[in-house]
Design a protein around this motif. Structure first.
Motif, PDB file in Angstrom:
ATOM      1  N   ARG A 124      27.681 -24.304 -15.517  1.00 26.46           N
ATOM      2  CA  ARG A 124      27.343 -22.876 -15.613  1.00 26.46           C
ATOM      3  C   ARG A 124      27.660 -22.363 -17.013  1.00 26.46           C
ATOM      4  O   ARG A 124      26.909 -21.580 -17.581  1.00 26.46           O
ATOM      5  CB  ARG A 124      28.131 -22.074 -14.569  1.00 26.46           C
ATOM      6  CG  ARG A 124      27.693 -22.318 -13.130  1.00 26.46           C
ATOM      7  CD  ARG A 124      28.399 -21.343 -12.205  1.00 26.46           C
ATOM      8  NE  ARG A 124      28.035 -21.534 -10.811  1.00 26.46           N
ATOM      9  CZ  ARG A 124      26.952 -21.017 -10.239  1.00 26.46           C
ATOM     10  NH1 ARG A 124      26.120 -20.294 -10.965  1.00 26.46           N
ATOM     11  NH2 ARG A 124      26.701 -21.217  -8.972  1.00 26.46           N
TER      12      ARG A 124
ATOM     13  N   ASP B  93      21.425 -17.283 -12.293  1.00 22.33           N
ATOM     14  CA  ASP B  93      22.470 -16.705 -11.451  1.00 22.33           C
ATOM     15  C   ASP B  93      22.547 -15.221 -11.773  1.00 22.33           C
ATOM     16  O   ASP B  93      22.710 -14.838 -12.935  1.00 22.33           O
ATOM     17  CB  ASP B  93      23.804 -17.399 -11.757  1.00 22.33           C
ATOM     18  CG  ASP B  93      24.947 -16.867 -10.909  1.00 22.33           C
ATOM     19  OD1 ASP B  93      24.723 -15.943 -10.104  1.00 22.33           O
ATOM     20  OD2 ASP B  93      26.072 -17.373 -11.071  1.00 22.33           O
TER      21      ASP B  93
ATOM     22  N   TRP C 135      32.427 -25.617 -16.705  1.00 22.94           N
ATOM     23  CA  TRP C 135      32.638 -25.043 -15.381  1.00 22.94           C
ATOM     24  C   TRP C 135      31.310 -25.239 -14.655  1.00 22.94           C
ATOM     25  O   TRP C 135      30.282 -24.718 -15.083  1.00 22.94           O
ATOM     26  CB  TRP C 135      33.002 -23.567 -15.489  1.00 22.94           C
ATOM     27  CG  TRP C 135      33.237 -22.901 -14.156  1.00 22.94           C
ATOM     28  CD1 TRP C 135      32.303 -22.440 -13.293  1.00 22.94           C
ATOM     29  CD2 TRP C 135      34.501 -22.627 -13.547  1.00 22.94           C
ATOM     30  NE1 TRP C 135      32.888 -21.894 -12.190  1.00 22.94           N
ATOM     31  CE2 TRP C 135      34.246 -21.993 -12.313  1.00 22.94           C
ATOM     32  CE3 TRP C 135      35.821 -22.848 -13.937  1.00 22.94           C
ATOM     33  CZ2 TRP C 135      35.257 -21.581 -11.456  1.00 22.94           C
ATOM     34  CZ3 TRP C 135      36.830 -22.439 -13.083  1.00 22.94           C
ATOM     35  CH2 TRP C 135      36.556 -21.818 -11.864  1.00 22.94           C
ATOM     36  N   CYS C 136      31.319 -25.997 -13.552  1.00 19.40           N
ATOM     37  CA  CYS C 136      30.080 -26.400 -12.897  1.00 19.40           C
ATOM     38  C   CYS C 136      29.889 -25.706 -11.552  1.00 19.40           C
ATOM     39  O   CYS C 136      30.854 -25.238 -10.933  1.00 19.40           O
ATOM     40  CB  CYS C 136      30.060 -27.913 -12.686  1.00 19.40           C
ATOM     41  SG  CYS C 136      30.193 -28.864 -14.219  1.00 19.40           S
ATOM     42  N   ASN C 137      28.624 -25.675 -11.102  1.00 20.25           N
ATOM     43  CA  ASN C 137      28.351 -25.170  -9.763  1.00 20.25           C
ATOM     44  C   ASN C 137      28.585 -26.279  -8.742  1.00 20.25           C
ATOM     45  O   ASN C 137      29.048 -27.374  -9.084  1.00 20.25           O
ATOM     46  CB  ASN C 137      26.925 -24.604  -9.679  1.00 20.25           C
ATOM     47  CG  ASN C 137      25.856 -25.674  -9.892  1.00 20.25           C
ATOM     48  OD1 ASN C 137      26.140 -26.875  -9.927  1.00 20.25           O
ATOM     49  ND2 ASN C 137      24.618 -25.253 -10.027  1.00 20.25           N
ATOM     50  N   GLU C 138      28.240 -25.985  -7.491  1.00 14.07           N
ATOM     51  CA  GLU C 138      28.529 -26.950  -6.427  1.00 14.07           C
ATOM     52  C   GLU C 138      27.734 -28.247  -6.577  1.00 14.07           C
ATOM     53  O   GLU C 138      28.104 -29.277  -5.990  1.00 14.07           O
ATOM     54  CB  GLU C 138      28.230 -26.325  -5.062  1.00 14.07           C
ATOM     55  CG  GLU C 138      26.805 -25.839  -4.856  1.00 14.07           C
ATOM     56  CD  GLU C 138      26.579 -24.444  -5.419  1.00 14.07           C
ATOM     57  OE1 GLU C 138      25.483 -23.904  -5.224  1.00 14.07           O
ATOM     58  OE2 GLU C 138      27.525 -23.891  -6.051  1.00 14.07           O
ATOM     59  N   ASP C 139      26.660 -28.225  -7.349  1.00 15.86           N
ATOM     60  CA  ASP C 139      25.870 -29.431  -7.575  1.00 15.86           C
ATOM     61  C   ASP C 139      26.293 -30.200  -8.823  1.00 15.86           C
ATOM     62  O   ASP C 139      25.651 -31.183  -9.205  1.00 15.86           O
ATOM     63  CB  ASP C 139      24.381 -29.067  -7.692  1.00 15.86           C
ATOM     64  CG  ASP C 139      23.835 -28.456  -6.411  1.00 15.86           C
ATOM     65  OD1 ASP C 139      24.245 -28.912  -5.328  1.00 15.86           O
ATOM     66  OD2 ASP C 139      23.022 -27.521  -6.499  1.00 15.86           O
ATOM     67  N   GLY C 140      27.362 -29.742  -9.475  1.00 16.72           N
ATOM     68  CA  GLY C 140      27.829 -30.414 -10.681  1.00 16.72           C
ATOM     69  C   GLY C 140      27.069 -30.049 -11.930  1.00 16.72           C
ATOM     70  O   GLY C 140      27.198 -30.726 -12.956  1.00 16.72           O
TER      71      GLY C 140
ATOM     72  N   SER D 152      39.865 -26.163 -12.817  1.00 16.19           N
ATOM     73  CA  SER D 152      38.575 -26.702 -12.347  1.00 16.19           C
ATOM     74  C   SER D 152      37.552 -26.965 -13.439  1.00 16.19           C
ATOM     75  O   SER D 152      36.379 -27.206 -13.134  1.00 16.19           O
ATOM     76  CB  SER D 152      37.955 -25.781 -11.283  1.00 16.19           C
ATOM     77  OG  SER D 152      38.809 -25.668 -10.165  1.00 16.19           O
TER      78      SER D 152
ATOM     79  N   ARG E 234      30.651 -14.069 -13.607  1.00 18.83           N
ATOM     80  CA  ARG E 234      31.400 -15.242 -13.157  1.00 18.83           C
ATOM     81  C   ARG E 234      32.213 -15.831 -14.309  1.00 18.83           C
ATOM     82  O   ARG E 234      33.381 -16.182 -14.154  1.00 18.83           O
ATOM     83  CB  ARG E 234      30.425 -16.284 -12.607  1.00 18.83           C
ATOM     84  CG  ARG E 234      31.060 -17.333 -11.715  1.00 18.83           C
ATOM     85  CD  ARG E 234      30.010 -18.354 -11.292  1.00 18.83           C
ATOM     86  NE  ARG E 234      28.863 -17.703 -10.637  1.00 18.83           N
ATOM     87  CZ  ARG E 234      28.846 -17.378  -9.346  1.00 18.83           C
ATOM     88  NH1 ARG E 234      29.907 -17.618  -8.591  1.00 18.83           N
ATOM     89  NH2 ARG E 234      27.768 -16.815  -8.827  1.00 18.83           N
TER      90      ARG E 234
END
Length: 354
Positions: free
Chosen positions: A255, A288, A247-252, A237, A294
């Motif tokens: 992170r 976060d 590595w991105c969050n749900e909004d692209g 991912s 994470r």
């Protein structure tokens, strides 16, 4: 004069009258046909308030004399209606940018303006953003070649990771503004240099105390082909993000980043690398409470997939439970960034921590 001559003259007059009468009759006949085919409007269209509708297929195009319609070099300084009848939301950040204002004597086509500012995006190590006002009064954060503009703002970042804006960099920005003013017949306004540079110094000192990056390293079993590693991280991912993998969050929003060797992911030129880095850029990533935990979880999965040894920034194995203490410290840092008006991951943070 004899009777014969008089008779010939009379006959000639009669023939002329007959010809004139015939021509008049023909003219009236033609006009009647034209009126039947093309009835006259009740009102003179030149005096009417209603628009004149024409068939698009019958429009006549004037000769262009070989000038290309799309070539900005042939555009004139004519005001053009805005593409979007609304203001852009993004504006100059007065906290972290110094602004030079330019006011044009007449509206400047966006295509010409964009072409001119392309080489004016940096003053030394400091980035420059542009904002403008359209000819009909709308604020723009992104210039459009199909609009025209009456004013321009040059926003120079006051500090970044290369240090505060200095006198040489500010002078470079002023020279760029003067060149634009000369090309487009504009007046300029700029803030007091001494006061601006003091602001830059203060901002740099503040950011230096908040700048934190946390890294992890995966030591591979010898040099591994980059192509094979990239295939694995994509399956896990990671996505391409600019010149890096992230590595991105749900909004692209990234992170944390992945570094192949000692370079950003897309910058690797060698055929293979012997280690991989994961980097949590705290001010540039969204806040976060489990940011490090994470990243550590993903790093452990990567270590298994690549048969690698996971170590911290100091080259020591990561202790179990270490993420709890580190995340606690990072939460405090996120809070301090908020308190100082530079929220982690915000546009302001991206400007000053670049």
């Amino acid at each position: 004069m004899s009777n014969l001559q008089l008779s010939l003259i009379a006959l000639g007059v009669v023939l002329i009258l007959l010809v004139l009468l015939f021509n008049w009759w023909q003219e009236q006949r033609v006009q009647n046909k034209m009126r039947n085919r093309f009835p006259e409007p009740e009102q003179d269209p030149l005096l009417s308030a209603e628009p004149i509708h024409t068939h698009t297929g019958s429009l006549r195009e004037e000769p262009a004399f070989g000038l290309p319609d799309e070539d900005p070099a042939f555009e004139t300084d004519v005001a053009v209606a805005s593409i979007k009848q609304a203001h852009d939301e993004e504006t100059v950040d007065e906290v972290c940018e110094g602004v030079i204002d330019l006011h044009f004597a007449s509206a400047v086509p966006g295509a010409r303006l964009l072409a001119q500012i392309q080489s004016y995006r940096q003053a030394g190590s400091k980035s420059i953003r542009y904002f403008a006002e359209t000819a009909d009064g709308y604020h723009r954060a992104r210039l459009n070649p199909n609009e025209s503009y009456t004013s321009l703002q040059m926003a120079v970042v006051l500090a970044n990771r290369q240090g505060p804006l200095n006198e040489i960099e500010w002078s470079q920005a002023l020279v760029m503004a003067d060149k634009l003013a000369h090309v487009f017949d504009a007046s300029t306004e700029s803030p007091n240099a001494d006061a601006l540079l003091k602001r830059a110094q203060s901002l740099d000192e503040l950011c230096a105390n908040l700048d934190t990056q946390v890294g992890l390293t995966l030591k591979l079993q010898g040099t591994q082909p980059v192509a094979a590693i990239v295939d694995i991280i994509r399956r896990m991912s990671f996505v391409e993000y600019g010149n890096d993998f992230a590595w991105c969050n749900e909004d692209g929003v990234p992170r944390f980043l992945l570094l192949l060797g000692n370079e950003p992911g897309q910058g690797v030129r060698s055929a293979g690398v012997d280690h991989i880095g994961l980097l949590l850029d705290v001010p540039r990533s969204p806040a976060d409470e489990h940011s490090f935990g994470r990243m550590l979880g993903v790093a452990k999965e990567l270590a298994v997939a690549l048969k690698a040894q996971l170590v911290d920034d100091s080259g020591r194995p990561v202790m179990d439970g270490a993420e709890v203490a580190i995340d606690r410290k990072l939460v405090e840092l996120y809070d301090e960034l908020d308190k100082q008006g530079i929220p982690a991951g915000s546009s302001r943070a991206l400007l000053v921590f670049s």
